[in-house]
Design an enzyme around this catalytic site. Structure first.
Site, PDB file in Angstrom:
ATOM      1  N   ASP A   1      -0.827   4.792  -1.466  1.00 42.90           N
ATOM      2  CA  ASP A   1      -1.118   3.456  -0.944  1.00 42.90           C
ATOM      3  C   ASP A   1       0.117   2.565  -1.052  1.00 42.90           C
ATOM      4  OD1 ASP A   1      -2.617   1.440   0.142  1.00 42.90           O
ATOM      5  OD2 ASP A   1      -3.710   0.974  -1.702  1.00 42.90           O
TER       6      ASP A   1
ATOM      7  N   ASN B   1      -9.131   5.397   8.948  1.00 39.33           N
ATOM      8  CA  ASN B   1      -7.834   4.851   9.366  1.00 39.33           C
ATOM      9  C   ASN B   1      -7.703   4.675  10.884  1.00 39.33           C
ATOM     10  OD1 ASN B   1      -5.911   6.440   6.688  1.00 39.33           O
ATOM     11  ND2 ASN B   1      -6.679   4.354   6.837  1.00 39.33           N
TER      12      ASN B   1
END
Ligand code: FPP
Length: 261
Positions: A33, A81
């Site tokens: 991340d 995503n």
């Protein structure tokens, strides 16, 4: 013994820490991340963070393999995503093409075998081809498995496994009473990792402390380490620090006796 230099967070002093070679987590999974924030801090477009993040994958995969990690699973693209802007999704889909296009010879040199889990049939044709070729080109490698989660979601994975079980019951091949944890394990996307399917250590970078739909079933007894660095800043030392932290934990798997990883 592997040793590394660590800056003590409270004293600021640099200290030499030792990793116990006999207690390296066999399966390390990482939620990579912070690419976007890394780029933002540098006034760069988000995709610059993803590009740098790809280079970090090379560094960390090589380091993990040298440390003796057996499976390194990386969360590269989730089933959620797709909600990102098209240009960013397109760039993320191109990354495996660039990564494998440049890095397969190094993977082979390090005896690293590529695997992919996720709904890969939904990826663009060029991405699918890059993945297929990398799997085929490294199939003979017997060292670390570099397992990419691509278009992967933990809940979707469980739904698919349940659908498969229901089909087998409907067809009369499976008795519902025979459905146990092993039956579910065998129908998840980690099935071919056999005894190494469950991560021993789960790392998430960038300060966020959540799972984001990653390996929900498999992390039941994983040790979690959350680090502050954005993924592009993660490196060999950061991996060693996370493993060091893992080695200070006492895993009991619900029992009372500490059982070392
Ligand atoms: C999360 O950061 C990162 C991703 C969704 C993509 C991860 C992909 C890579 C690290 C490259 C993968 C490389 C290969 C070889 C497939 P974010 O964009 O959510 O960051 P933010 O939270 O700071 O916005």
């Amino acid at each position: 013994m592997f040793s590394f230099l660590n800056k003590n967070q409270s004293t600021g002093e640099v200290e030499e820490l030792q990793l116990d070679e006999a207690n390296i987590p066999a399966h390390v999974a990482i939620i990579m991340d912070g690419n976007g924030r890394w780029a933002q801090q540098r006034h760069l477009p988000r995709i610059a963070g993803h590009k740098q993040g790809m280079d970090t994958v090379k560094t960390v995969a090589t380091a993990a393999s040298h440390l003796g990690v057996k499976v390194l699973t990386l969360y590269a693209f989730s089933t959620e995503n797709w909600k990102r802007p098209t240009a960013e999704v397109n760039y993320l889909m191109k990354l495996p093409v660039d990564f494998f296009g440049t890095f397969v010879p190094d993977l082979i040199k390090n005896n690293i075998c590529v695997k992919v889990m996720g709904y890969t049939d939904k990826l663009p044709a060029a991405t699918q081809k890059a993945v297929r070729d990398a799997i085929a080109d490294t199939a003979h490698c017997t060292g670390m498995v570099l397992n990419f989660a691509l278009n992967y979601g933990g809940r979707a994975e469980i739904v698919t496994a349940v659908q498969n079980l229901a089909e087998e019951v409907k067809a009369g091949r499976l008795d519902p009473a025979a459905i146990d944890e092993a039956a579910i394990d065998q129908r998840l996307m980690t099935a071919d990792l056999a005894d190494l399917r469950d991560p021993d250590l789960l790392i998430r970078t960038s300060g966020e402390e959540r799972l984001s739909n990653f390996m929900l079933w498999q992390v039941a007894y994983s040790e979690f380490v959350f680090t502050q660095q954005h993924w592009p800043d993660f490196d060999q030392t950061a991996l060693e620090q996370a493993i060091y932290e893992y080695q200070q934990r006492h895993r009991r798997f619900g029992g009372l006796t500490p059982a070392k990883g």
